[in-house]
Scaffold this motif. Structure first.
Motif, mmCIF file in Angstrom:
data_model
loop_
_atom_site.group_PDB
_atom_site.id
_atom_site.type_symbol
_atom_site.label_atom_id
_atom_site.label_comp_id
_atom_site.label_asym_id
_atom_site.label_seq_id
_atom_site.Cartn_x
_atom_site.Cartn_y
_atom_site.Cartn_z
ATOM 1 N N VAL A 23 0.844 -1.189 0.000
ATOM 2 C CA VAL A 23 0.000 0.000 0.000
ATOM 3 C C VAL A 23 0.878 1.238 0.000
ATOM 4 C CG1 VAL A 23 -1.829 -1.227 1.205
ATOM 5 C CG2 VAL A 23 -0.219 0.151 2.521
ATOM 6 N N GLY A 24 0.278 2.346 -0.366
ATOM 7 C CA GLY A 24 0.968 3.628 -0.363
ATOM 8 C C GLY A 24 -0.005 4.733 -0.039
ATOM 9 N N ASN A 25 0.309 5.919 -0.477
ATOM 10 C CA ASN A 25 -0.534 7.055 -0.145
ATOM 11 C C ASN A 25 -1.741 7.195 -1.073
ATOM 12 O OD1 ASN A 25 1.416 7.769 -2.188
ATOM 13 N ND2 ASN A 25 0.803 9.898 -1.933
ATOM 14 N N VAL A 35 -0.171 5.148 10.274
ATOM 15 C CA VAL A 35 1.061 4.373 10.125
ATOM 16 C C VAL A 35 0.888 2.941 10.619
ATOM 17 C CG1 VAL A 35 3.483 4.222 10.785
ATOM 18 C CG2 VAL A 35 2.494 6.442 10.211
ATOM 19 N N ALA A 36 0.387 2.751 11.822
ATOM 20 C CA ALA A 36 0.294 1.409 12.407
ATOM 21 C C ALA A 36 -0.757 0.540 11.726
ATOM 22 C CB ALA A 36 0.005 1.500 13.901
ATOM 23 N N TRP A 87 7.392 7.144 2.276
ATOM 24 C CA TRP A 87 8.030 7.411 3.573
ATOM 25 C C TRP A 87 9.413 8.039 3.407
ATOM 26 C CZ3 TRP A 87 7.044 2.980 7.594
ATOM 27 C CH2 TRP A 87 5.690 2.944 7.910
ATOM 28 N N VAL A 88 9.861 8.196 2.184
ATOM 29 C CA VAL A 88 11.130 8.879 1.938
ATOM 30 C C VAL A 88 10.815 10.366 1.818
ATOM 31 C CG1 VAL A 88 13.091 9.143 0.367
ATOM 32 C CG2 VAL A 88 12.079 6.873 0.752
ATOM 33 N N ARG A 89 11.358 11.152 2.724
ATOM 34 C CA ARG A 89 11.076 12.586 2.767
ATOM 35 C C ARG A 89 12.064 13.339 1.887
ATOM 36 N NH1 ARG A 89 6.663 11.284 3.816
ATOM 37 N NH2 ARG A 89 5.950 10.820 5.891
ATOM 38 N N TYR A 90 11.524 14.067 0.927
ATOM 39 C CA TYR A 90 12.349 14.814 -0.013
ATOM 40 C C TYR A 90 11.633 16.127 -0.305
ATOM 41 C CZ TYR A 90 14.023 16.125 -4.683
ATOM 42 O OH TYR A 90 14.502 16.799 -5.764
ATOM 43 N N LYS A 103 19.845 7.527 2.785
ATOM 44 C CA LYS A 103 19.832 7.618 4.249
ATOM 45 C C LYS A 103 18.758 6.696 4.841
ATOM 46 C CE LYS A 103 20.393 11.758 6.100
ATOM 47 N NZ LYS A 103 20.227 13.209 6.319
ATOM 48 N N ALA A 104 17.587 6.669 4.224
ATOM 49 C CA ALA A 104 16.510 5.795 4.696
ATOM 50 C C ALA A 104 16.901 4.330 4.555
ATOM 51 C CB ALA A 104 15.220 6.088 3.927
ATOM 52 N N VAL A 105 17.479 3.965 3.414
ATOM 53 C CA VAL A 105 17.900 2.579 3.174
ATOM 54 C C VAL A 105 18.929 2.154 4.217
ATOM 55 C CG1 VAL A 105 19.192 1.108 1.561
ATOM 56 C CG2 VAL A 105 17.286 2.502 0.727
ATOM 57 N N ALA A 106 19.862 3.026 4.540
ATOM 58 C CA ALA A 106 20.872 2.691 5.553
ATOM 59 C C ALA A 106 20.210 2.388 6.892
ATOM 60 C CB ALA A 106 21.874 3.842 5.696
#
Length: 176
Positions: A23-25, A35-36, A87-90, A103-106
């Protein structure tokens, strides 16, 4: 929704078709993300459940429906982490989405390591060593303009995973 799957079953000669579902937005029921409980508050999740029931008696089709944000898929010795990408903020900074994504992947790799992250959300096709950002099937549209996405024709990502070498061939599939 069943036309593509039926076509692959009839003409593809595949022993198994694995369909990762997440799922996504886009399909969320509420304006604000939950989120939960995101999967249970998503029209996408409901569609996946209906499709899985439709193909329940077809042994060649397997649905892997996410119960959270990620779906992990093992292809040979390569682990794919599939997610929508929202969920990746850009915020349009220098360096593009790749910097916050890396950064998120790390951080996510501290929880469970993956070799390749596969996501969409950003409406711009990008291939990298450790991720694939899928293009947009509908192409450049008012939403792409609103997020200041690069212009690109409708396209989707295709890549191959080799048993020894991992991700190898990477090409766009143009949809015009």
């Amino acid at each position: 929704c069943t036309g593509g799957i039926d076509f692959l079953l009839e003409h593809g000669g595949f022993e198994q078709i694995l369909i990762p579902c997440l799922v996504g937005n886009h399909g969320r029921i509420h304006k604000k993300p939950r989120v939960a409980t995101m999967v249970k508050n998503s029209f996408e999740w409901m569609l996946y459940v209906f499709l899985a029931k439709h193909y329940a008696h077809e042994p060649r089709v397997k649905f892997q429906i996410a119960d959270g944000y990620f779906v992990f898929v093992e292809v040979y010795e390569t682990t794919l982490r599939v997610h929508h990408g929202d969920w990746v903020r850009y915020q349009g900074g220098v360096g593009g989405v790749e910097i916050p994504l890396n950064k998120a992947v790390a951080q996510w790799n501290k929880m469970r390591r993956a070799d390749i992250d596969i996501l969409g959300h950003w409406h711009t096709l990008r291939f990298s060593r450790n991720h694939v950002i899928n293009g947009s099937a509908i192409g450049y549209n008012p939403f792409a303009i609103s997020i200041k996405a690069d212009y690109e024709v409708p396209q989707q990502a295709l890549f191959l995973v080799h048993p020894k070498w991992g991700k190898t061939v990477q090409i766009p599939i143009f949809l015009e």
